[in-house]
Design an enzyme around this catalytic site. Structure first.
Site, PDB file in Angstrom:
ATOM      1  N   LYS A   1      -3.131   5.895  -2.727  1.00 32.54           N
ATOM      2  CA  LYS A   1      -2.463   5.862  -3.707  1.00 32.54           C
ATOM      3  C   LYS A   1      -3.825   4.280  -4.209  1.00 32.54           C
ATOM      4  O   LYS A   1      -3.887   4.049  -4.872  1.00 32.54           O
ATOM      5  CB  LYS A   1      -1.477   5.188  -3.718  1.00 32.54           C
ATOM      6  CG  LYS A   1      -0.525   4.509  -4.443  1.00 32.54           C
ATOM      7  CD  LYS A   1       0.340   4.173  -4.023  1.00 32.54           C
ATOM      8  CE  LYS A   1       0.426   2.870  -3.186  1.00 32.54           C
ATOM      9  NZ  LYS A   1       2.324   2.309  -3.262  1.00 32.54           N
ATOM     10  N   ASP A   2      -4.563   3.657  -3.105  1.00 30.65           N
ATOM     11  CA  ASP A   2      -5.641   2.488  -2.682  1.00 30.65           C
ATOM     12  C   ASP A   2      -6.964   2.954  -3.269  1.00 30.65           C
ATOM     13  O   ASP A   2      -7.628   2.174  -3.193  1.00 30.65           O
ATOM     14  CB  ASP A   2      -5.695   1.582  -2.126  1.00 30.65           C
ATOM     15  CG  ASP A   2      -3.386   1.417  -1.782  1.00 30.65           C
ATOM     16  OD1 ASP A   2      -3.143   1.333  -2.627  1.00 30.65           O
ATOM     17  OD2 ASP A   2      -3.731   0.846  -0.911  1.00 30.65           O
TER      18      ASP A   2
ATOM     19  N   ASN B   1       1.481  -8.166   3.236  1.00 27.27           N
ATOM     20  CA  ASN B   1       1.863  -7.122   3.823  1.00 27.27           C
ATOM     21  C   ASN B   1       3.604  -6.634   3.820  1.00 27.27           C
ATOM     22  O   ASN B   1       4.165  -7.596   3.702  1.00 27.27           O
ATOM     23  CB  ASN B   1       1.365  -6.577   5.617  1.00 27.27           C
ATOM     24  CG  ASN B   1       1.473  -8.022   6.445  1.00 27.27           C
ATOM     25  OD1 ASN B   1       2.806  -7.963   6.007  1.00 27.27           O
ATOM     26  ND2 ASN B   1       1.079  -8.473   7.257  1.00 27.27           N
ATOM     27  N   VAL B   2       4.005  -5.433   4.750  1.00 27.80           N
ATOM     28  CA  VAL B   2       4.845  -4.997   4.310  1.00 27.80           C
ATOM     29  C   VAL B   2       5.996  -6.510   5.128  1.00 27.80           C
ATOM     30  O   VAL B   2       7.392  -6.502   4.309  1.00 27.80           O
ATOM     31  CB  VAL B   2       5.074  -3.982   5.063  1.00 27.80           C
ATOM     32  CG1 VAL B   2       7.004  -3.661   5.126  1.00 27.80           C
ATOM     33  CG2 VAL B   2       4.415  -2.610   4.285  1.00 27.80           C
ATOM     34  N   GLN B   3       5.819  -6.287   6.304  1.00 28.38           N
ATOM     35  CA  GLN B   3       6.470  -7.622   6.965  1.00 28.38           C
ATOM     36  C   GLN B   3       6.111  -8.920   6.469  1.00 28.38           C
ATOM     37  O   GLN B   3       7.318  -9.448   6.493  1.00 28.38           O
ATOM     38  CB  GLN B   3       5.731  -8.027   8.204  1.00 28.38           C
ATOM     39  CG  GLN B   3       5.861  -6.367   9.325  1.00 28.38           C
ATOM     40  CD  GLN B   3       4.883  -5.558   9.400  1.00 28.38           C
ATOM     41  OE1 GLN B   3       3.637  -5.758   7.622  1.00 28.38           O
ATOM     42  NE2 GLN B   3       4.720  -4.347   9.954  1.00 28.38           N
ATOM     43  N   THR B   4       5.384  -9.429   5.460  1.00 24.38           N
ATOM     44  CA  THR B   4       5.265 -10.035   4.567  1.00 24.38           C
ATOM     45  C   THR B   4       6.218 -10.436   3.313  1.00 24.38           C
ATOM     46  O   THR B   4       7.125 -11.179   3.129  1.00 24.38           O
ATOM     47  CB  THR B   4       3.735 -10.933   4.007  1.00 24.38           C
ATOM     48  OG1 THR B   4       2.821 -11.243   5.410  1.00 24.38           O
ATOM     49  CG2 THR B   4       3.343 -12.154   2.889  1.00 24.38           C
ATOM     50  N   ARG B   5       6.551  -9.583   3.063  1.00 22.32           N
ATOM     51  CA  ARG B   5       7.093  -8.977   1.827  1.00 22.32           C
ATOM     52  C   ARG B   5       8.971  -9.656   2.285  1.00 22.32           C
ATOM     53  O   ARG B   5       9.537 -10.079   1.180  1.00 22.32           O
ATOM     54  CB  ARG B   5       6.841  -7.682   1.006  1.00 22.32           C
ATOM     55  CG  ARG B   5       4.905  -8.046   0.554  1.00 22.32           C
ATOM     56  CD  ARG B   5       5.179  -6.332  -0.740  1.00 22.32           C
ATOM     57  NE  ARG B   5       3.466  -6.573  -0.714  1.00 22.32           N
ATOM     58  CZ  ARG B   5       2.744  -6.412  -1.829  1.00 22.32           C
ATOM     59  NH1 ARG B   5       3.840  -5.508  -2.176  1.00 22.32           N
ATOM     60  NH2 ARG B   5       1.848  -5.762  -1.693  1.00 22.32           N
TER      61      ARG B   5
ATOM     62  N   ARG C   1       2.408  -0.574 -12.819  1.00 22.08           N
ATOM     63  CA  ARG C   1       3.906   1.260 -12.939  1.00 22.08           C
ATOM     64  C   ARG C   1       5.114  -0.008 -12.789  1.00 22.08           C
ATOM     65  O   ARG C   1       6.305   0.931 -13.321  1.00 22.08           O
ATOM     66  CB  ARG C   1       2.951   2.256 -12.036  1.00 22.08           C
ATOM     67  CG  ARG C   1       4.227   3.168 -12.208  1.00 22.08           C
ATOM     68  CD  ARG C   1       3.756   4.305 -10.648  1.00 22.08           C
ATOM     69  NE  ARG C   1       4.435   3.980  -9.789  1.00 22.08           N
ATOM     70  CZ  ARG C   1       5.420   3.562  -9.084  1.00 22.08           C
ATOM     71  NH1 ARG C   1       5.839   3.677  -9.210  1.00 22.08           N
ATOM     72  NH2 ARG C   1       5.025   3.699  -7.157  1.00 22.08           N
ATOM     73  N   ARG C   2       5.166  -0.192 -11.319  1.00 20.98           N
ATOM     74  CA  ARG C   2       6.750  -0.895 -10.832  1.00 20.98           C
ATOM     75  C   ARG C   2       7.069  -1.645 -11.858  1.00 20.98           C
ATOM     76  O   ARG C   2       8.402  -1.533 -12.079  1.00 20.98           O
ATOM     77  CB  ARG C   2       6.765  -0.632  -9.589  1.00 20.98           C
ATOM     78  CG  ARG C   2       6.941   0.287  -8.680  1.00 20.98           C
ATOM     79  CD  ARG C   2       6.387  -0.831  -7.010  1.00 20.98           C
ATOM     80  NE  ARG C   2       6.327   0.569  -5.997  1.00 20.98           N
ATOM     81  CZ  ARG C   2       5.895   0.051  -4.957  1.00 20.98           C
ATOM     82  NH1 ARG C   2       4.750  -0.528  -4.745  1.00 20.98           N
ATOM     83  NH2 ARG C   2       5.644   1.391  -4.122  1.00 20.98           N
ATOM     84  N   LYS C   3       6.761  -2.233 -12.597  1.00 19.50           N
ATOM     85  CA  LYS C   3       7.097  -3.121 -13.185  1.00 19.50           C
ATOM     86  C   LYS C   3       7.486  -3.094 -14.603  1.00 19.50           C
ATOM     87  O   LYS C   3       8.516  -3.170 -15.107  1.00 19.50           O
ATOM     88  CB  LYS C   3       5.957  -4.601 -13.516  1.00 19.50           C
ATOM     89  CG  LYS C   3       5.751  -5.786 -14.707  1.00 19.50           C
ATOM     90  CD  LYS C   3       5.114  -6.620 -15.038  1.00 19.50           C
ATOM     91  CE  LYS C   3       5.014  -7.374 -15.431  1.00 19.50           C
ATOM     92  NZ  LYS C   3       4.352  -8.573 -16.837  1.00 19.50           N
TER      93      LYS C   3
ATOM     94  N   SER D   1       2.550  -3.867  -8.882  1.00 19.35           N
ATOM     95  CA  SER D   1       2.017  -2.959  -9.147  1.00 19.35           C
ATOM     96  C   SER D   1       2.489  -2.990 -11.357  1.00 19.35           C
ATOM     97  O   SER D   1       4.155  -3.199 -11.213  1.00 19.35           O
ATOM     98  CB  SER D   1       3.149  -1.546  -8.262  1.00 19.35           C
ATOM     99  OG  SER D   1       3.317  -0.626  -9.626  1.00 19.35           O
TER     100      SER D   1
ATOM    101  N   SER E   1      -4.410  -3.935   8.329  1.00 20.52           N
ATOM    102  CA  SER E   1      -2.269  -4.037   7.851  1.00 20.52           C
ATOM    103  C   SER E   1      -2.105  -3.265   9.063  1.00 20.52           C
ATOM    104  O   SER E   1      -2.424  -2.649   9.216  1.00 20.52           O
ATOM    105  CB  SER E   1      -2.651  -4.172   6.929  1.00 20.52           C
ATOM    106  OG  SER E   1      -2.749  -3.362   6.810  1.00 20.52           O
TER     107      SER E   1
ATOM    108  N   THR F   1       6.411  -7.410  -7.415  1.00 19.39           N
ATOM    109  CA  THR F   1       6.180  -5.988  -7.214  1.00 19.39           C
ATOM    110  C   THR F   1       4.123  -6.875  -7.947  1.00 19.39           C
ATOM    111  O   THR F   1       4.177  -7.617  -8.178  1.00 19.39           O
ATOM    112  CB  THR F   1       6.357  -5.340  -7.856  1.00 19.39           C
ATOM    113  OG1 THR F   1       5.693  -3.478  -8.080  1.00 19.39           O
ATOM    114  CG2 THR F   1       6.350  -5.662  -9.854  1.00 19.39           C
TER     115      THR F   1
ATOM    116  N   ARG G   1       2.813 -10.504  -2.917  1.00 19.37           N
ATOM    117  CA  ARG G   1       1.357  -9.744  -2.356  1.00 19.37           C
ATOM    118  C   ARG G   1       1.742 -10.037  -0.793  1.00 19.37           C
ATOM    119  O   ARG G   1       2.611 -10.839  -0.361  1.00 19.37           O
ATOM    120  CB  ARG G   1       0.070 -10.788  -2.475  1.00 19.37           C
ATOM    121  CG  ARG G   1      -0.398 -10.710  -4.259  1.00 19.37           C
ATOM    122  CD  ARG G   1      -0.996  -9.091  -4.496  1.00 19.37           C
ATOM    123  NE  ARG G   1      -1.548  -8.459  -3.260  1.00 19.37           N
ATOM    124  CZ  ARG G   1      -2.689  -8.694  -3.138  1.00 19.37           C
ATOM    125  NH1 ARG G   1      -3.804  -9.512  -4.028  1.00 19.37           N
ATOM    126  NH2 ARG G   1      -3.764  -8.422  -2.394  1.00 19.37           N
TER     127      ARG G   1
ATOM    128  N   CYS H   1      -6.260  -0.416 -12.670  1.00 22.69           N
ATOM    129  CA  CYS H   1      -5.196  -1.192 -11.793  1.00 22.69           C
ATOM    130  C   CYS H   1      -4.440  -1.711 -12.714  1.00 22.69           C
ATOM    131  O   CYS H   1      -3.521  -1.987 -12.456  1.00 22.69           O
ATOM    132  CB  CYS H   1      -5.793  -1.728 -11.296  1.00 22.69           C
ATOM    133  SG  CYS H   1      -6.415  -1.528  -9.679  1.00 22.69           S
TER     134      CYS H   1
END
Length: 319
Positions: free
Chosen positions: A98-99, A164-168, A144-146, A142, A26, A140, A162, A254
């Protein structure tokens, strides 16, 4: 073995052949691997041709329509790199810490952690959580974020996002979601530091190990461990190890909405943490300060938070 006790295979890495650095392919993972490669070259005075990036597609990158927690969790980010490292196809692997699963096979070791970046979450699509419209759709993946979002705004419609950054970011621009949250560290590493608004950790405490890059190799690879140690940041290593120890005591996975952030001041560590129900209706938070050598302190804080939690919240952590 060579005369100095280093195996031929180890001796070759970075000397008679390039040091092969495994990474997901990615854009963000590649940017992080480039950072690791540059740091290694600089630390050892090597030529650019003495390192080689070996990108590969992780299972987690292939699956875009389901939460990874349903399919195997964080191992979906690491198993391809693990296999390549075990089989000798790469010499080390670069991970977003983090992953990385909290408990790793003994055959592997995180030999270096680079200096930690910004740990904030960044909101994309609105100036603040309060500025989101009623029942706004927020994407999201995540837990946690939710949970943290719903804790502050129970009206929000939290949906899986879901890619990558650009897709989101494209999905926000296309209007599929009102907003999303991304790690500031990742955006900054992609030269996107002007995108989004940082959320205060008092509102959204970050995920354990957020903003940290780890480099893993085989535990018995003494030569490579020495090579990688030169680029390791001791304060980052202490902080991330503290946060992961907190996670380990919780037996979090997770599915578990957990936040933790450790800061290091000399030989003292300050740890803030929280555990939540998935819908944000319960949040137990706590903090502790202790000596860096006190390896039991993170677990003590985890047990303290669990002791204050409802039966429903304890059940999430198998208690």
């Amino acid at each position: 073995m060579t005369g100095d006790g280093v195996s031929k295979r180890e001796k070759l890495a970075g000397i008679d052949r390039p040091l092969r650095i495994g990474t997901r392919q990615s854009p963000l993972a590649m940017a992080q691997a480039e950072m690791a490669a540059s740091a290694i070259l600089s630390a050892h005075g090597w030529r650019p041709d003495q390192v080689e990036l070996v990108p590969m597609v992780a299972t987690g990158d292939k699956i875009q329509d389901r939460a990874l927690a349903e399919l195997g969790g964080k191992a979906l980010w690491t198993k391809e790199l693990d296999r390549a490292l075990h089989d000798g196809d790469i010499d080390c692997a670069v991970h977003s810490m983090k992953d990385v699963e909290t408990v790793r096979p003994d055959v592997f070791i995180i030999a270096a952690m680079m200096e930690r970046a910004d740990t904030h979450d960044r909101l994309i699509g609105a100036r603040s959580i309060d500025d989101l419209p009623q029942a706004a759709i927020v994407g999201t993946a995540s837990p946690r974020r939710k949970a943290q979002l719903l804790r502050h705004r129970s009206d929000l419609d939290i949906r899986l996002i879901r890619g990558n950054v650009q897709t989101r970011l494209q999905k926000i621009q296309d209007g599929e979601y009102h907003a999303t949250l991304l790690a500031a560290a990742g955006l900054n590493r992609l030269d996107m530091d002007d995108i989004g608004v940082d959320i205060s950790p008092d509102v959204m405490l970050p995920a354990p190990a957020q903003g940290a890059i780890g480099i893993e190799t085989l535990s018995d690879s003494s030569h490579l461990r020495r090579v990688l140690k030169e680029i390791s940041c001791s304060n980052t290593s202490r902080a991330v190890t503290t946060e992961r120890s907190f996670l380990k005591e919780l037996t979090a996975d997770c599915h578990s909405p957990v936040a933790a952030s450790a800061t290091v001041d000399g030989m003292r560590i300050h740890l803030r943490s929280e555990i939540l129900l998935p819908d944000g209706s319960e949040c137990i938070s706590g903090e502790s300060e202790f000596d860096a050598g006190d390896v039991a302190a993170p677990a003590l804080l985890a047990r303290k938070l669990l002791g204050q939690a409802s039966t429903e919240l304890k059940t999430i952590f198998g208690r």
